[in-house]
Design an enzyme around this catalytic site. Structure first.
Site, short mmCIF file in Angstrom:
data_model
loop_
_atom_site.label_atom_id
_atom_site.label_comp_id
_atom_site.label_asym_id
_atom_site.label_seq_id
_atom_site.Cartn_x
_atom_site.Cartn_y
_atom_site.Cartn_z
N PHE A 275 0.86 -1.18 0.00
CA PHE A 275 0.00 0.00 0.00
C PHE A 275 0.90 1.23 0.00
O PHE A 275 1.71 1.42 0.90
CB PHE A 275 -0.92 0.04 1.23
CG PHE A 275 -1.87 1.21 1.20
CD1 PHE A 275 -3.11 1.10 0.59
CD2 PHE A 275 -1.52 2.43 1.77
CE1 PHE A 275 -3.98 2.19 0.54
CE2 PHE A 275 -2.37 3.51 1.72
CZ PHE A 275 -3.61 3.40 1.11
N ASP B 177 9.26 3.38 1.75
CA ASP B 177 8.02 4.06 2.16
C ASP B 177 7.86 3.88 3.67
O ASP B 177 7.38 2.84 4.15
CB ASP B 177 6.85 3.45 1.40
CG ASP B 177 5.50 4.06 1.78
OD1 ASP B 177 5.43 4.79 2.80
OD2 ASP B 177 4.51 3.79 1.08
N LYS C 194 2.14 10.49 8.36
CA LYS C 194 1.49 9.97 9.56
C LYS C 194 2.03 10.57 10.87
O LYS C 194 1.76 11.71 11.17
CB LYS C 194 1.53 8.44 9.56
CG LYS C 194 0.55 7.85 8.52
CD LYS C 194 0.31 6.40 8.72
CE LYS C 194 -0.65 5.82 7.71
NZ LYS C 194 -2.06 6.16 7.93
N THR D 71 1.58 24.39 -5.59
CA THR D 71 1.35 25.64 -4.87
C THR D 71 1.92 25.59 -3.46
O THR D 71 2.73 26.43 -3.06
CB THR D 71 -0.15 25.98 -4.80
OG1 THR D 71 -0.64 26.15 -6.14
CG2 THR D 71 -0.37 27.27 -4.02
#
Length: 468
Positions: A189, A295, A326, A351
């Site tokens: 994931f 990750d 997280k 941005t």
């Protein structure tokens, strides 16, 4: 027993209603459902009353929270140090004058990063690209990988793009749109945006109906437990996985420029591999000139008993990029190689490019972790909890199957044949727990989780399996 860290934390769970949600929560949910999709709501919270390791709902139910906003709360609800940081003039400036960081960074942005995010940068990393969320962190890391690879193929950062490259990119065609890929692993994931979703392989519900890139996936080693009883089988599973990774790097029709991997596949079921496997993965990627992206969105910031989970691996060379979010309460990716900065401005840009207010909170979290020595604390409490869970697993065969996470802080999981019922029962006994994969119960307590909280959790787990 009161918390060692923060005065005023509840001494234990307290239930006011027969079920959750109670009447007040139900009333709020009905109102919310008119304007917001509530079908994924776990429980409604009253954050004005939640504190430390405990989450409180509008009916006054107080639950020990070992799910912690899907592993995202590092130092407890309403942490006094974070509240103090939120009340500073520096925070007020960041909130009311939110900058477009790529164009108009504040004069102290370097200082905020150096005293915060970069203070805990993984080994080999001295730069950071800040982002908004974990998916965003991975997407921007993927972009960096593609641009790095094409720059090398083109002949270096000073080589200009051709007219053909420029024009074809506007039609989403080669050579401007590169014919490259990011390799991930089955049951991984990495997020829910388009690029990150193409590397996510955990559940169909995440991916259905969404166009996806034709990118490769390798088999993540499916280890058998207890580990000491399946040494040869597990070693073969890891060797087979590495062989598959190398074959895909060499032969996949869209060559991978990077491999992305979680230290522990979290959403996909809390799947582990050995440090030797990850060292092998680093060697394979190095051998073939492919980047390694680790990750650490869910595993980072102390939960495994080290600040970064990949610190457990003793890698021969650092990852090329480490993504985070997280528990950091912000997001981005760390890197060290200056070639991972694109050769021209505006190529890696949006941005906001992160949020100074969240960077300030991350800095306060880091300071609090260091002040209280919470990484080492989590390692010790995790060892205690794991030992007690081993005893429960022996006492109740099948109820705590495939117990995993030994020596990895409180990043612990086990399988239960009635997983969804298990989680629902936990709430009735005053504990909020999460699941992952098909049958895993995953524990994701905060870094301020102590032995007395572990004892409450353990009593609750035993209550659950004796109440079927």
């Amino acid at each position: 027993m009161a918390s060692t860290f923060y005065a005023g934390e509840p001494e234990g769970p307290s239930l006011k209603t027969e079920s959750i949600p109670g009447p007040k929560s139900t009333e709020h949910l009905t109102q919310l459902d008119k304007v917001f999709d509530t079908r994924s709501v776990n429980m409604l919270a009253d954050y004005t009353k939640s504190f430390g390791n405990y989450i409180v709902d509008p009916d006054g139910n107080t639950l020990l929270d070992v799910y912690a906003q899907i592993a995202s709360i590092p130092v407890g609800y309403n942490n006094p140090a974070l509240i103090k940081a939120a009340q500073t003039p520096e925070m007020i400036q960041a909130l009311v004058n939110r900058p477009a960081l790529g164009n108009f960074p504040s004069h102290d942005w370097a200082s905020i990063l150096e005293t915060g995010a970069l203070k805990v940068a993984p080994k080999g990393c001295n730069q950071v690209f800040t982002a908004m969320a974990g998916s965003d962190a991975n997407e921007t890391a993927y972009k960096a990988a593609f641009m790095w690879r094409r720059q090398k193929e083109r002949g270096g950062p000073t080589v200009e793009f051709t007219e053909q490259e420029l024009n074809s990119s506007m039609n989403n065609q080669s050579p401007g749109a590169s014919q490259l890929s990011i390799m991930s692993f089955k049951t991984a994931f990495h997020g829910r945006l388009f690029g990150s979703l193409s590397t996510t392989r955990s559940k169909p519900i995440h991916k259905l109906d969404i166009p996806a890139f034709d990118w490769p996936q390798a088999t993540f080693p499916l280890l058998k437990y207890p580990l000491e009883e399946h040494v040869e089988e597990n070693a073969k599973a890891e060797a087979d996985s590495l062989a598959e990774v190398e074959d895909l790097i060499k032969n996949y029709h869209l060559p991978p420029c990077a491999v992305v991997v979680e230290p522990i596949q979290s959403e996909g079921g809390d799947n582990h591999a050995s440090p030797a496997f990850f060292r092998g993965l680093r060697e394979v990627t190095k051998k073939h000139g492919v980047l390694l992206i680790v990750d650490e969105v869910q595993t980072g910031v102390g939960a495994t008993g080290k600040f970064w989970a990949h610190d457990h691996w003793d890698l021969p060379s650092p990852p090329d990029m480490v993504t985070f979010s997280k528990k950091a309460q912000t997001a981005g990716y760390y890197f060290g190689n200056p070639e991972l900065r694109p050769n021209k401005p505006y190529r890696q840009f949006n941005t906001w490019m992160g949020d100074p207010a969240r960077a300030l909170i991350y800095r306060a979290i880091i300071d609090e972790i260091e002040r209280l020595n919470l990484v080492e604390h989590t390692a010790k409490v995790g060892d205690y909890l794991y030992g007690k869970l081993e005893a429960l697993a022996a006492k109740y065969p099948g109820e705590f199957a495939n117990l995993r996470g030994k020596g990895l802080g409180t990043f612990i999981a086990f399988d239960n044949p009635k997983r969804d019922q298990f989680l629902a029962k936990a709430k009735k006994f005053g504990v909020n727990i999460g699941g992952s994969g098909v049958s895993a119960v995953r524990l994701r307590p905060m870094l301020i989780f102590e032995k007395q909280h572990a004892d409450i959790l353990l009593k609750t787990l035993e209550k659950i399996v004796t109440s079927w």
